[in-house]
Design a protein around this motif. Sequence first.
Motif, PDB file in Angstrom:
ATOM      1  N   ASP A 145       1.652  -5.107   0.019  1.00  0.00           N
ATOM      2  CA  ASP A 145       0.801  -4.062  -0.543  1.00  0.00           C
ATOM      3  C   ASP A 145      -0.514  -4.694  -0.982  1.00  0.00           C
ATOM      4  O   ASP A 145      -0.680  -5.918  -0.960  1.00  0.00           O
ATOM      5  CB  ASP A 145       1.477  -3.372  -1.724  1.00  0.00           C
ATOM      6  CG  ASP A 145       1.089  -1.900  -1.841  1.00  0.00           C
ATOM      7  OD1 ASP A 145      -0.056  -1.563  -1.443  1.00  0.00           O
ATOM      8  OD2 ASP A 145       1.914  -1.105  -2.323  1.00  0.00           O
ATOM      9  N   VAL A 146      -1.417  -3.846  -1.406  1.00  0.00           N
ATOM     10  CA  VAL A 146      -2.700  -4.300  -1.941  1.00  0.00           C
ATOM     11  C   VAL A 146      -2.464  -4.954  -3.299  1.00  0.00           C
ATOM     12  O   VAL A 146      -1.678  -4.454  -4.114  1.00  0.00           O
ATOM     13  CB  VAL A 146      -3.674  -3.126  -2.079  1.00  0.00           C
ATOM     14  CG1 VAL A 146      -4.981  -3.572  -2.735  1.00  0.00           C
ATOM     15  CG2 VAL A 146      -3.946  -2.495  -0.717  1.00  0.00           C
ATOM     16  N   VAL A 154      -6.714  -8.642  -2.454  1.00  0.00           N
ATOM     17  CA  VAL A 154      -5.927  -9.185  -1.349  1.00  0.00           C
ATOM     18  C   VAL A 154      -5.303  -7.983  -0.656  1.00  0.00           C
ATOM     19  O   VAL A 154      -4.556  -7.221  -1.263  1.00  0.00           O
ATOM     20  CB  VAL A 154      -4.839 -10.153  -1.863  1.00  0.00           C
ATOM     21  CG1 VAL A 154      -4.021 -10.711  -0.698  1.00  0.00           C
ATOM     22  CG2 VAL A 154      -5.471 -11.290  -2.653  1.00  0.00           C
ATOM     23  N   THR A 155      -5.607  -7.794   0.628  1.00  0.00           N
ATOM     24  CA  THR A 155      -5.300  -6.519   1.282  1.00  0.00           C
ATOM     25  C   THR A 155      -3.838  -6.335   1.632  1.00  0.00           C
ATOM     26  O   THR A 155      -3.353  -5.204   1.701  1.00  0.00           O
ATOM     27  CB  THR A 155      -6.130  -6.378   2.568  1.00  0.00           C
ATOM     28  OG1 THR A 155      -5.874  -7.510   3.409  1.00  0.00           O
ATOM     29  CG2 THR A 155      -7.619  -6.321   2.252  1.00  0.00           C
ATOM     30  N   ASN A 156      -3.098  -7.423   1.848  1.00  0.00           N
ATOM     31  CA  ASN A 156      -1.736  -7.270   2.360  1.00  0.00           C
ATOM     32  C   ASN A 156      -0.869  -8.421   1.866  1.00  0.00           C
ATOM     33  O   ASN A 156      -0.379  -9.225   2.642  1.00  0.00           O
ATOM     34  CB  ASN A 156      -1.759  -7.243   3.892  1.00  0.00           C
ATOM     35  CG  ASN A 156      -0.496  -6.652   4.485  1.00  0.00           C
ATOM     36  OD1 ASN A 156       0.063  -5.701   3.956  1.00  0.00           O
ATOM     37  ND2 ASN A 156      -0.053  -7.226   5.588  1.00  0.00           N
ATOM     38  N   LEU A 157      -0.630  -8.470   0.549  1.00  0.00           N
ATOM     39  CA  LEU A 157       0.105  -9.580  -0.038  1.00  0.00           C
ATOM     40  C   LEU A 157       1.603  -9.310  -0.010  1.00  0.00           C
ATOM     41  O   LEU A 157       2.058  -8.207  -0.339  1.00  0.00           O
ATOM     42  CB  LEU A 157      -0.343  -9.796  -1.485  1.00  0.00           C
ATOM     43  CG  LEU A 157       0.333 -10.968  -2.220  1.00  0.00           C
ATOM     44  CD1 LEU A 157      -0.044 -12.294  -1.570  1.00  0.00           C
ATOM     45  CD2 LEU A 157      -0.040 -10.963  -3.697  1.00  0.00           C
ATOM     46  N   THR A 158       2.387 -10.328   0.370  1.00  0.00           N
ATOM     47  CA  THR A 158       3.843 -10.233   0.309  1.00  0.00           C
ATOM     48  C   THR A 158       4.310 -10.526  -1.114  1.00  0.00           C
ATOM     49  O   THR A 158       3.917 -11.529  -1.711  1.00  0.00           O
ATOM     50  CB  THR A 158       4.490 -11.241   1.273  1.00  0.00           C
ATOM     51  OG1 THR A 158       4.076 -10.941   2.612  1.00  0.00           O
ATOM     52  CG2 THR A 158       6.012 -11.155   1.203  1.00  0.00           C
ATOM     53  N   MET A 159       5.128  -9.620  -1.653  1.00  0.00           N
ATOM     54  CA  MET A 159       5.603  -9.732  -3.030  1.00  0.00           C
ATOM     55  C   MET A 159       7.075  -9.359  -3.100  1.00  0.00           C
ATOM     56  O   MET A 159       7.625  -8.755  -2.177  1.00  0.00           O
ATOM     57  CB  MET A 159       4.788  -8.804  -3.949  1.00  0.00           C
ATOM     58  CG  MET A 159       3.311  -9.161  -4.029  1.00  0.00           C
ATOM     59  SD  MET A 159       2.336  -7.924  -4.931  1.00  0.00           S
ATOM     60  CE  MET A 159       2.018  -6.730  -3.613  1.00  0.00           C
ATOM     61  N   GLY A 160       7.708  -9.715  -4.209  1.00  0.00           N
ATOM     62  CA  GLY A 160       9.085  -9.326  -4.450  1.00  0.00           C
ATOM     63  C   GLY A 160       9.158  -8.145  -5.391  1.00  0.00           C
ATOM     64  O   GLY A 160       8.374  -8.045  -6.336  1.00  0.00           O
ATOM     65  N   LEU A 161      10.111  -7.254  -5.145  1.00  0.00           N
ATOM     66  CA  LEU A 161      10.301  -6.078  -5.992  1.00  0.00           C
ATOM     67  C   LEU A 161      11.661  -6.183  -6.663  1.00  0.00           C
ATOM     68  O   LEU A 161      12.704  -6.182  -5.995  1.00  0.00           O
ATOM     69  CB  LEU A 161      10.225  -4.795  -5.163  1.00  0.00           C
ATOM     70  CG  LEU A 161      10.335  -3.483  -5.939  1.00  0.00           C
ATOM     71  CD1 LEU A 161       9.149  -3.329  -6.897  1.00  0.00           C
ATOM     72  CD2 LEU A 161      10.408  -2.304  -4.975  1.00  0.00           C
ATOM     73  N   GLY A 162      11.657  -6.303  -7.986  1.00  0.00           N
ATOM     74  CA  GLY A 162      12.888  -6.459  -8.743  1.00  0.00           C
ATOM     75  C   GLY A 162      13.560  -5.125  -8.987  1.00  0.00           C
ATOM     76  O   GLY A 162      13.343  -4.493 -10.015  1.00  0.00           O
ATOM     77  N   SER A 199      -3.039 -16.417   0.858  1.00  0.00           N
ATOM     78  CA  SER A 199      -3.586 -15.115   1.258  1.00  0.00           C
ATOM     79  C   SER A 199      -5.029 -14.939   0.814  1.00  0.00           C
ATOM     80  O   SER A 199      -5.820 -14.265   1.483  1.00  0.00           O
ATOM     81  CB  SER A 199      -2.721 -13.989   0.679  1.00  0.00           C
ATOM     82  OG  SER A 199      -1.437 -13.998   1.255  1.00  0.00           O
ATOM     83  N   MET A 200      -5.391 -15.538  -0.326  1.00  0.00           N
ATOM     84  CA  MET A 200      -6.776 -15.434  -0.779  1.00  0.00           C
ATOM     85  C   MET A 200      -7.721 -16.154   0.180  1.00  0.00           C
ATOM     86  O   MET A 200      -8.854 -15.723   0.393  1.00  0.00           O
ATOM     87  CB  MET A 200      -6.895 -15.992  -2.204  1.00  0.00           C
ATOM     88  CG  MET A 200      -6.152 -15.160  -3.228  1.00  0.00           C
ATOM     89  SD  MET A 200      -6.166 -15.871  -4.882  1.00  0.00           S
ATOM     90  CE  MET A 200      -7.797 -15.413  -5.408  1.00  0.00           C
TER      91      MET A 200
END
Length: 503
Positions: A145-146, A154-162, A199-200
């Motif tokens: 997501d942004v 950052v237009t398309n960062l991979t992140m974790g969702l708890g 990503s940056m």
Amino acid sequence: MKGYTSSALLLGPVLLSQLALAQQAPSGVVQWDIQKRTVPNAPNRLLRRAGSTYPVILQNAQARGGYFATCEMGTPGQKVTLQLDTGSSDVWVPESSASVCNQGAGCDLGSFDPSKSQTYTVVGEGEFDISYVDGSSSKGDYFTDVFKIGGATVTNLTMGLGAKTDIAYGLVGVGYAINEAIVGNSHSLSSQYPNLPVSMVDDGLINTIAYSLWLNDLDSSQGQILFGGIDTKKYKGDLTRIRIYPSSNGYYFSFIVALTELQAISPSGNDTLTSEEFPIPVVLDSGTTLSYLPQDLAEQIWVEVGAEYSSRLELAVIPCSKKTSKGYFSFGFAGPDGPLINVRMDELVLDLTSGSPPKYTSGPNKGQDVCEFGIQNSTAAPYLLGDTFLRSAYVVYDLVNNEIALAETDFNSTESNIVAFASMSATIPSATQAPNQAAVTNRPAATSPAFSASTGFSDGSSNGGEDENASSGMPSALGVAQMSVMGIAMVFAMIGSGVFVLL
């Protein structure tokens, strides 16, 4: 290995502070300011040109431990406050529907509702899995997501969702991508993804995978992380570059450097402190509140300052009056003529609780307030230099050249002169290399110091000495020890205890 342990988790109640606006930074730098909290396979980057620069603010959470910053996730943006952690590598956030966010104080630092973001995409269903030394954990999906940070996007960062988590706030891990949770879970280096610093660069925001950290002093309201550059007005003297050491298989997981000297200095004299462990592998880790050194070295430090180990609290404590002592410790790195960082006592004597402090009930310190001491003991390498050390140092992390630069911090500086890294392979600006790093493998003899500095650390108060019963009147469950030791198991889980051996 299922999950991994991060230094990011520290327990305790927290209240949300007013957020400071990001300052402007020159092209090629992203600045993220940090405010004090009184309570918690990439594209070819060599051809990219960096865009604007963006500062970022970190909040110092003394009670919760660690440094926090506010960002936005999704479209439209949802504000969340996350802990900065150089000891881990994932950005993750609690999901708004998680049970922890819907009971008690909830997720008071913010959570993320994926149903409200137009740009949310799941990229790893059920693959986010992170666990902690106290048994806490966070599990869910990896998503893209942004992500907005310090005015940069950052237009398309991979992140974790708890989605299933008992931790009420997330974090921003800025370590090596190889240290991501999914790499440890899958046992595959190919599973790593471009994390935030990478990503940056990919988005043209900064020129290289590097950042500098200025935490400022214990009582200050804000500090700063500067992605892609340094601020020459935030340190004193010269920046000195030292090498980061890889694991035994040649991979770089953590920011391990060589501590080669430690001196205790006070008005009454100087002592060179020694250890069987020198040269000592230490991890510079912003996600760890205290600092942890070998047992023999920690005990010498405690004698110097009059601290003592409390078996009830399972940590070293010290009279709060020692905060005004004129003594300090000088940490030397990377061999002779390497950088020296002086750490004062007012950065090492910490409140045990947010309320009235406990008191010594017997011994030479009877009646005095009890505080937590910022240097604790550990029994195996690598050791940790956490926030009680990092506040006194200006630290530049260069993940491309595998170097760190150190200088003494300029506390509460109001001036700024930001210099960007010139390119992906450029060395740290304004920094010279430590000249004698080949001598790091030298093992000095371990001897007992004369403790001539000890009297000067007293500053008029009685010496702490060794008193088995001095802490007998303390509450039995302050939770301090549990708060302080987060991060140790992370180091061992990811790189092992025998990775950094200097012979």
